[in-house]
Design a protein around this motif. Structure first.
Motif, mmCIF file in Angstrom:
data_model
loop_
_atom_site.group_PDB
_atom_site.id
_atom_site.type_symbol
_atom_site.label_atom_id
_atom_site.label_comp_id
_atom_site.label_asym_id
_atom_site.label_seq_id
_atom_site.Cartn_x
_atom_site.Cartn_y
_atom_site.Cartn_z
ATOM 1 N N GLU A 113 0.944 -1.358 0.051
ATOM 2 C CA GLU A 113 0.121 0.168 0.004
ATOM 3 C C GLU A 113 0.792 1.251 -0.010
ATOM 4 O OE1 GLU A 113 -2.818 -0.086 3.077
ATOM 5 O OE2 GLU A 113 -3.566 -1.882 2.603
ATOM 6 N N LEU A 114 0.780 2.008 -1.087
ATOM 7 C CA LEU A 114 1.717 3.228 -1.154
ATOM 8 C C LEU A 114 0.690 4.428 -1.394
ATOM 9 C CD1 LEU A 114 4.404 4.529 -2.015
ATOM 10 C CD2 LEU A 114 3.937 4.321 -4.192
ATOM 11 N N GLY A 121 1.936 21.476 -4.263
ATOM 12 C CA GLY A 121 1.527 22.638 -5.023
ATOM 13 C C GLY A 121 1.252 22.268 -6.355
ATOM 14 N N ARG A 122 1.399 21.093 -6.887
ATOM 15 C CA ARG A 122 1.128 20.594 -8.313
ATOM 16 C C ARG A 122 0.549 19.296 -8.407
ATOM 17 N NH1 ARG A 122 6.084 23.319 -8.250
ATOM 18 N NH2 ARG A 122 6.371 24.736 -9.976
ATOM 19 N N PRO A 123 -0.447 19.177 -9.249
ATOM 20 C CA PRO A 123 -1.192 17.732 -9.168
ATOM 21 C C PRO A 123 -0.027 16.736 -9.633
ATOM 22 C CG PRO A 123 -2.496 19.209 -10.727
ATOM 23 C CD PRO A 123 -1.156 19.976 -10.308
ATOM 24 N N HIS A 124 -0.053 15.528 -8.948
ATOM 25 C CA HIS A 124 0.891 14.304 -9.462
ATOM 26 C C HIS A 124 0.188 12.938 -9.139
ATOM 27 C CE1 HIS A 124 4.489 16.944 -9.264
ATOM 28 N NE2 HIS A 124 4.106 17.457 -7.987
ATOM 29 N N THR A 125 0.803 12.112 -9.810
ATOM 30 C CA THR A 125 0.308 10.635 -9.577
ATOM 31 C C THR A 125 1.627 9.878 -9.400
ATOM 32 O OG1 THR A 125 0.517 10.054 -11.966
ATOM 33 C CG2 THR A 125 -1.644 11.223 -11.263
ATOM 34 N N VAL A 126 1.346 8.517 -9.188
ATOM 35 C CA VAL A 126 2.291 7.392 -9.002
ATOM 36 C C VAL A 126 1.947 6.303 -10.224
ATOM 37 C CG1 VAL A 126 3.681 5.814 -7.451
ATOM 38 C CG2 VAL A 126 2.897 8.212 -6.634
ATOM 39 N N TRP A 135 -7.628 -0.697 -12.223
ATOM 40 C CA TRP A 135 -7.445 0.406 -13.097
ATOM 41 C C TRP A 135 -7.383 1.809 -12.587
ATOM 42 C CZ3 TRP A 135 -12.806 2.831 -14.448
ATOM 43 C CH2 TRP A 135 -12.484 3.888 -15.314
ATOM 44 N N LYS A 136 -8.272 2.120 -11.391
ATOM 45 C CA LYS A 136 -7.944 3.371 -10.739
ATOM 46 C C LYS A 136 -6.777 3.585 -10.224
ATOM 47 C CE LYS A 136 -11.937 4.816 -11.858
ATOM 48 N NZ LYS A 136 -13.191 5.034 -11.123
ATOM 49 N N ASP A 137 -6.043 2.360 -9.986
ATOM 50 C CA ASP A 137 -4.497 2.512 -9.258
ATOM 51 C C ASP A 137 -3.399 2.754 -10.239
ATOM 52 O OD1 ASP A 137 -5.873 2.808 -6.907
ATOM 53 O OD2 ASP A 137 -5.133 0.770 -6.116
ATOM 54 N N ASP A 138 -3.771 2.882 -11.700
ATOM 55 C CA ASP A 138 -2.866 2.577 -12.667
ATOM 56 C C ASP A 138 -1.946 3.934 -12.712
ATOM 57 O OD1 ASP A 138 -1.473 1.594 -15.018
ATOM 58 O OD2 ASP A 138 -2.232 3.223 -15.933
ATOM 59 N N THR A 155 -4.177 6.366 -1.877
ATOM 60 C CA THR A 155 -3.363 5.085 -1.581
ATOM 61 C C THR A 155 -3.624 4.214 -2.759
ATOM 62 O OG1 THR A 155 -3.861 5.350 0.735
ATOM 63 C CG2 THR A 155 -3.175 3.254 -0.004
ATOM 64 N N TYR A 156 -2.438 3.785 -3.278
ATOM 65 C CA TYR A 156 -2.247 3.017 -4.433
ATOM 66 C C TYR A 156 -1.947 1.396 -3.959
ATOM 67 C CZ TYR A 156 -1.582 7.108 -7.354
ATOM 68 O OH TYR A 156 -1.722 8.499 -7.952
ATOM 69 N N VAL A 157 -3.081 0.518 -4.316
ATOM 70 C CA VAL A 157 -2.740 -0.830 -3.905
ATOM 71 C C VAL A 157 -1.964 -1.486 -4.914
ATOM 72 C CG1 VAL A 157 -3.792 -3.022 -2.911
ATOM 73 C CG2 VAL A 157 -4.674 -0.862 -2.428
ATOM 74 N N LEU A 158 -0.642 -2.199 -4.619
ATOM 75 C CA LEU A 158 0.164 -2.746 -5.789
ATOM 76 C C LEU A 158 0.385 -4.349 -5.338
ATOM 77 C CD1 LEU A 158 2.666 0.110 -5.901
ATOM 78 C CD2 LEU A 158 0.740 -0.280 -7.368
ATOM 79 N N GLU A 159 0.386 -5.245 -6.389
ATOM 80 C CA GLU A 159 0.433 -6.452 -6.225
ATOM 81 C C GLU A 159 2.159 -6.938 -6.517
ATOM 82 O OE1 GLU A 159 -1.530 -8.260 -4.389
ATOM 83 O OE2 GLU A 159 -3.248 -6.867 -4.414
#
Length: 368
Positions: A113-114, A121-126, A135-138, A155-159
């Protein structure tokens, strides 16, 4: 180990690093300061990336983005300092911000769980390559329509379902955010993984310094359509700082050791990874083991953008100091100065009391 160690004197196509007679143009860092000579930013400096063993923290981590200054060549090293006045560094938990980001390590079959907390101050993703996720955690807003805005978290759930060495980065405005330093490695060890005698992680990258000067408020003009790299790095540093035992990325070994090196290309150009004195075998590519029948020894291998290769070799050469570098030789430069850039070394512990080793340590700015 994350590629830290000590370094060796360079020979062959990197000869002259420690030579008193080498004539080279010193890099011009005036663009990193304003008209009064003051630095463009007063951010804290990054530190070298650290390995995060996720099993030791319940398979959870909090990641942030931090504006920082980043030294390609340290103050004490020959030709230094050379720095980027602003990078966007990843910071994991209570570790210092780093470029590359932290090396996350987990085991096959585990779930990670990340949580990304965005106060930058800016939008980001991982976005994480290869491993399983919903799909929503891509982390790709062009398809998920989701990004993490300032003041928000996700929170990104990664396997850990794809063993191997993988790549993560910000996937919002990727052409600039990745270039600003938002990248790192995640390693998924397969079941029954047997660690070698020595193991290293190396990330290759090229940089256009104008982007960082413009972002820091300088007078440089940068256009992604006219990207012209002038800096080249291994684990975020350029030679001779790459050879520093605490800041750099030399591959330290003793005679007879089995050595495994995970190499990731986090840049936009292909690099030609070359070792002197040793022939390696590619044993993994992007998480896929290479069948025994398809393996062969080589001493140079191309590595494309976002590609990951795991190399293995025996420390069976005459114990000494051997260069490791990109064989696109213009990539072994720092703002046009050669040698520099994307170079490090294989170093035998048996040779660390030599005069050559001491000379190169002096160039790297290390007093040990």
């Amino acid at each position: 180990m994350a590629g830290t160690g000590a370094l060796g004197a360079l020979a062959g196509c990197l000869s002259g690093l420690s030579s008193d007679t080498t004539e080279a143009t010193e890099p011009d860092n005036e663009s990193d300061t304003d008209e009064d000579g003051a630095p463009l930013t007063d951010y804290e400096y990054t530190e070298p990336p650290q390995i995060v063993d996720l099993a030791e923290q319940d398979h959870k981590s909090t990641l942030r983005t931090v504006s920082a200054r980043h030294q390609l060549v340290s103050d004490e090293a020959k030709g230094g300092p050379v720095e980027l006045p602003e990078v966007w560094a990843w910071q994991a938990d209570d570790l210092a911000p780093s470029v590359p980001g932290p090396i996350y390590r987990m085991r096959e079959g585990e779930t990670f769980e990340l949580t990304f907390e965005n106060d930058h101050g800016r939008p980001h993703t991982v976005h994480v390559h290869a491993v399983g996720k919903s799909w929503k955690d891509d982390g790709a807003p062009v398809s998920t329509r989701t990004k993490v805005y300032p003041g928000e978290s996700k929170t990104y759930v990664l396997e850990g379902d794809v063993p191997g060495t993988h790549f993560y980065h910000c996937h919002y405005q990727t052409h600039n955010h990745l270039d600003m330093g938002m990248y790192g490695i995640i390693r998924v060890d397969p079941e029954g993984y047997e660690a070698p005698d020595r193991e290293y992680f190396l990330t290759l990258r090229e940089w256009d310094g104008r982007l960082h000067e413009q972002t820091a408020g300088g007078d440089a003009e940068y256009d992604a359509g006219d990207r012209r790299p002038n800096f080249y790095t291994v684990n975020g540093r350029s030679a001779p700082t790459t050879f520093h035992p605490e800041l750099g990325s030399p591959l330290i070994m003793s005679a007879g050791d089995t050595v495994r090196v995970h190499v990731v290309n986090a840049g936009y150009e292909t690099h030609a990874f070359h070792t002197h004195g040793h022939r390696f075998t590619v044993v993994e590519e992007e998480g896929s083991p290479i069948p025994e029948a398809a393996r062969y020894e080589q001493d140079v291998v191309p590595i494309a953008p976002a590609e990951r290769l795991t190399l293995e070799f025996e420390a069976d050469a005459d114990p000494g100091l051997y260069p490791v570098h990109c064989h696109k030789v213009d990539h072994v430069t720092t703002d046009g100065r050669y040698p520099g850039g994307m170079a490090t070394a294989i170093v035998y512990e048996e040779a660390m009391d030599s005069e050559e080793f001491a000379d190169v340590m002096d160039d790297a700015g290390f007093e040990g």
